[in-house]
Design a protein around this motif. Structure first.
Motif, PDB file in Angstrom:
ATOM      1  N   ALA A 114       2.242  -0.086  -3.659  1.00 50.39           N
ATOM      2  CA  ALA A 114       2.304   0.421  -2.137  1.00 50.39           C
ATOM      3  C   ALA A 114       2.371  -0.849  -1.552  1.00 50.39           C
ATOM      4  CB  ALA A 114       0.716   1.040  -1.768  1.00 50.39           C
ATOM      5  N   ASP A 191      -6.115   6.239  -2.601  1.00 52.51           N
ATOM      6  CA  ASP A 191      -6.558   6.806  -0.964  1.00 52.51           C
ATOM      7  C   ASP A 191      -5.067   7.095  -0.342  1.00 52.51           C
ATOM      8  OD1 ASP A 191      -5.474   4.088  -1.611  1.00 52.51           O
ATOM      9  OD2 ASP A 191      -5.890   3.068   0.135  1.00 52.51           O
ATOM     10  N   PHE A 192      -3.539   6.514  -1.130  1.00 56.54           N
ATOM     11  CA  PHE A 192      -2.479   6.924  -0.407  1.00 56.54           C
ATOM     12  C   PHE A 192      -1.768   6.868  -1.691  1.00 56.54           C
ATOM     13  CE2 PHE A 192       1.392   5.373   0.726  1.00 56.54           C
ATOM     14  CZ  PHE A 192       1.398   4.667   2.119  1.00 56.54           C
ATOM     15  N   TRP A 193      -0.341   7.647  -1.567  1.00 56.01           N
ATOM     16  CA  TRP A 193       0.484   7.786  -3.064  1.00 56.01           C
ATOM     17  C   TRP A 193       1.666   8.481  -2.599  1.00 56.01           C
ATOM     18  CZ3 TRP A 193      -3.713  10.180  -1.790  1.00 56.01           C
ATOM     19  CH2 TRP A 193      -3.612  11.949  -1.982  1.00 56.01           C
ATOM     20  N   VAL A 203      -1.535  10.857   2.182  1.00 54.80           N
ATOM     21  CA  VAL A 203      -2.939  10.044   2.992  1.00 54.80           C
ATOM     22  C   VAL A 203      -4.223  10.543   2.119  1.00 54.80           C
ATOM     23  CG1 VAL A 203      -2.054   9.857   4.319  1.00 54.80           C
ATOM     24  CG2 VAL A 203      -3.734   8.083   3.702  1.00 54.80           C
ATOM     25  N   SER A 208      -8.303   6.217   3.408  1.00 60.90           N
ATOM     26  CA  SER A 208      -7.684   4.737   3.006  1.00 60.90           C
ATOM     27  C   SER A 208      -8.424   4.141   4.061  1.00 60.90           C
ATOM     28  CB  SER A 208      -6.399   5.597   2.629  1.00 60.90           C
ATOM     29  OG  SER A 208      -6.192   5.334   4.683  1.00 60.90           O
ATOM     30  N   CYS A 211     -10.871   2.381   1.780  1.00 56.01           N
ATOM     31  CA  CYS A 211     -10.615   1.545   1.232  1.00 56.01           C
ATOM     32  C   CYS A 211     -10.727   0.116   1.763  1.00 56.01           C
ATOM     33  CB  CYS A 211      -9.560   2.124   0.341  1.00 56.01           C
ATOM     34  SG  CYS A 211     -10.256   3.757  -0.744  1.00 56.01           S
ATOM     35  N   TYR A 212      -8.992  -0.099   2.654  1.00 54.81           N
ATOM     36  CA  TYR A 212      -9.070  -1.633   3.359  1.00 54.81           C
ATOM     37  C   TYR A 212     -10.030  -1.845   2.790  1.00 54.81           C
ATOM     38  CZ  TYR A 212      -6.188  -3.973   6.744  1.00 54.81           C
ATOM     39  OH  TYR A 212      -5.873  -4.403   7.828  1.00 54.81           O
ATOM     40  N   TYR A 287       5.236  -0.775   6.012  1.00 57.83           N
ATOM     41  CA  TYR A 287       4.497  -0.933   4.600  1.00 57.83           C
ATOM     42  C   TYR A 287       4.238  -2.540   3.238  1.00 57.83           C
ATOM     43  CZ  TYR A 287       4.529   4.153   4.390  1.00 57.83           C
ATOM     44  OH  TYR A 287       4.303   5.358   4.180  1.00 57.83           O
ATOM     45  N   TYR A 316      -2.985  -6.061   1.770  1.00 61.21           N
ATOM     46  CA  TYR A 316      -3.323  -4.736   1.342  1.00 61.21           C
ATOM     47  C   TYR A 316      -2.414  -3.793   1.091  1.00 61.21           C
ATOM     48  CZ  TYR A 316      -6.153  -0.277   0.442  1.00 61.21           C
ATOM     49  OH  TYR A 316      -6.771   0.837  -0.300  1.00 61.21           O
ATOM     50  N   SER A 318      -2.734   0.417  -0.922  1.00 64.94           N
ATOM     51  CA  SER A 318      -3.137   0.975  -1.487  1.00 64.94           C
ATOM     52  C   SER A 318      -3.144   1.003  -3.034  1.00 64.94           C
ATOM     53  CB  SER A 318      -2.641   2.249  -1.073  1.00 64.94           C
ATOM     54  OG  SER A 318      -3.219   1.994   0.185  1.00 64.94           O
ATOM     55  N   CYS A 320      -6.017   0.222  -5.773  1.00 65.70           N
ATOM     56  CA  CYS A 320      -5.515  -0.764  -4.828  1.00 65.70           C
ATOM     57  C   CYS A 320      -5.899  -2.013  -4.986  1.00 65.70           C
ATOM     58  CB  CYS A 320      -6.372  -0.969  -3.282  1.00 65.70           C
ATOM     59  SG  CYS A 320      -8.217  -1.225  -3.509  1.00 65.70           S
TER      60      CYS A 320
END
Ligand code: CAA
Length: 394
Positions: A114, A191-193, A203, A208, A211-212, A287, A316, A318, A320
């Motif tokens: 990610a 969280d994001f994929w 997402v 997310s 999670c961050y 990203y 960071y 994801s 993660c």
């Protein structure tokens, strides 16, 4: 003694087109203040079908060599960090290697995790140099991505596209990193994929964000426990910037871990973080390159006053994995930044209407349904023995 290794030069590339978020808000029936101050973003860069992570990466790297005075012949390691690669097997790095004429003795690979892929590349390059394996050579790390979410989704105003090229070497002119001094946090989260063959990310947006923040806490905690990490204050901190407000939330969280009240933590944001958010707010989420766009933004405006000062960096990705680390701005940085003209590529960009942006997205979808090439990469043609990738600046 610890070797002096870090980021010697930085260059960016962005697509030609961008959308003003005030216009997108109007088209989506949302108050513009939600995107501008609620998310902290002004524009999003939009890639046309002839602009992809390869062309963005090559343009950033070419600019890096032209502006920094370095030569492709000096490169012994090239890593491309991306989560929007053009092939499941052949790395973007192979196209970059060919188009830049990097030495055949150069190790090349792509790093995917990610938004963490660029940092994985940078820290691997630093360790490669610090270990002595580089034998005097430099590393090229390129972060390149196109952030796409479905039209009319909550993520849409946080889109962006661009590449950041970093020259990593001994005795760097911009930023010496604290070699071996990083705080890491990893955890399996959803969280994001972006499942295979999906061009747009999926997402769980609010999750997310949590999670961050959890990953920041874990990485920062690990970093603070390292010997000497907190002996000297960090006068600025650059964060991964999926959107500007996320950096604001991150900074508040981190400074409250330091024991500040919410008010004092928020007040410190203006000095410690805001200068790093100018370029991200004008380009959007890139990203893997997002943290380095923040760093580029900071150095572009404050390299002179930051000479000799310590700054923090938080990455960071994801899924993660996160890492907190620090470095020191070098006295040569201010003069070099003038030559690098870091924000130069933004000067030629053109505003797209929302209708033009939506048309580009429709064309993009069709571009993807073309049959896969069997021999060479799509867009690569051989003209008199010279490889040309469509869309790359000559
Ligand atoms: N004026 C001013 N502010 C307003 C407003 C208005 N009219 N209307 C709403 N706001 C504020 C809200 O109060 C909120 O502020 P806070 O976060 O401080 O509470 C902010 O604007 C956003 O509003 P919402 O939470 O209602 O926004 P949303 O649900 O529509 O979308 C999002 C927000 C979930 C972040 C969405 O943009 C998204 O999914 N983005 C993509 C995912 C992402 O970027 N995640 C970040 C962490 S993961 C990561 O970092 C990896 C990565 O790169 C993707």
């Amino acid at each position: 003694s610890v070797p002096d290794v870090g980021i010697d030069a930085i260059a960016l590339s962005v697509p030609r087109g961008y959308v003003e978020l005030s216009e997108l808000a109007e088209a989506r029936g949302v108050p513009p203040s939600k995107y501008l101050s609620g998310l902290g973003m002004r524009r999003m860069a939009i890639a046309a079908p002839d602009e992809d992570p390869v062309t963005l990466a090559v343009n950033a790297a070419r600019r890096l060599f032209e502006r920094s005075g370095a030569s492709p012949a000096e490169i012994g390691l090239c890593i491309v960090g991306t989560e929007t690669a053009v092939d499941h097997s052949k790395p973007v790095t192979a196209f970059v290697h060919g188009l830049l004429d990097l030495p055949s003795t150069c190790r090349i690979f792509e790093a995917k995790h990610a938004c963490f892929g660029g940092t994985a590349g940078l820290l691997s390059a630093v360790d490669w140099i610090a270990s002595g394996s580089a034998r005097g050579r430099a590393a090229l790390v390129v972060c390149t991505d196109i952030a796409r979410y479905p039209l009319r989704s909550a993520g849409e105003p946080t889109q962006g596209a661009g590449a950041v090229a970093l020259l990593v070497r001994e005795k760097p002119r911009l930023l010496s990193l604290d070699v071996g001094q990083t705080g890491t946090f990893a955890r399996d989260v959803h969280d994001f994929w972006r499942p295979l063959h999906h061009k747009e990310a999926l997402v769980d947006g609010h999750y997310s964000v949590q999670c961050y923040l959890d990953a920041l806490e874990g990485a920062y905690d690990a970093w603070r426990r390292l010997d000497g990490a907190t002996d000297e204050p960090l006068v600025r901190t650059c964060y991964h910037v999926p959107y500007g407000k996320m950096a604001r939330k991150a900074h508040r969280h981190r400074r409250m871990i330091d024991g500040l009240t919410e008010e004092v933590a928020d007040a410190s944001f203006v000095v410690e973080v805001e200068p790093s958010l100018d370029l991200p707010s004008r380009i959007g989420n890139v990203y893997t390159g997002s943290l380095y766009l923040a760093l580029a933004s900071l150095l572009n405006t404050q390299a002179r006053e930051l000479a000799g000062r310590r700054i923090g960096l938080f990455s960071y990705g994801s899924g993660c994995c996160a890492e907190f680390f620090a470095g020191r701005t070098n006295p040569e940085a201010a003069e070099l930044v003038t030559r690098l003209q870091i924000d130069g590529p933004l000067r030629d960009c053109q505003r797209l209407t929302v209708a033009e942006y939506e048309r580009l997205r429709a064309e993009d979808a069709v571009a993807d349904s073309r049959p896969a090439p069997t021999r060479a990469a799509e867009g690569t043609v051989n003209e008199g023995g010279r490889a040309v990738y469509l869309g790359v600046d000559s």
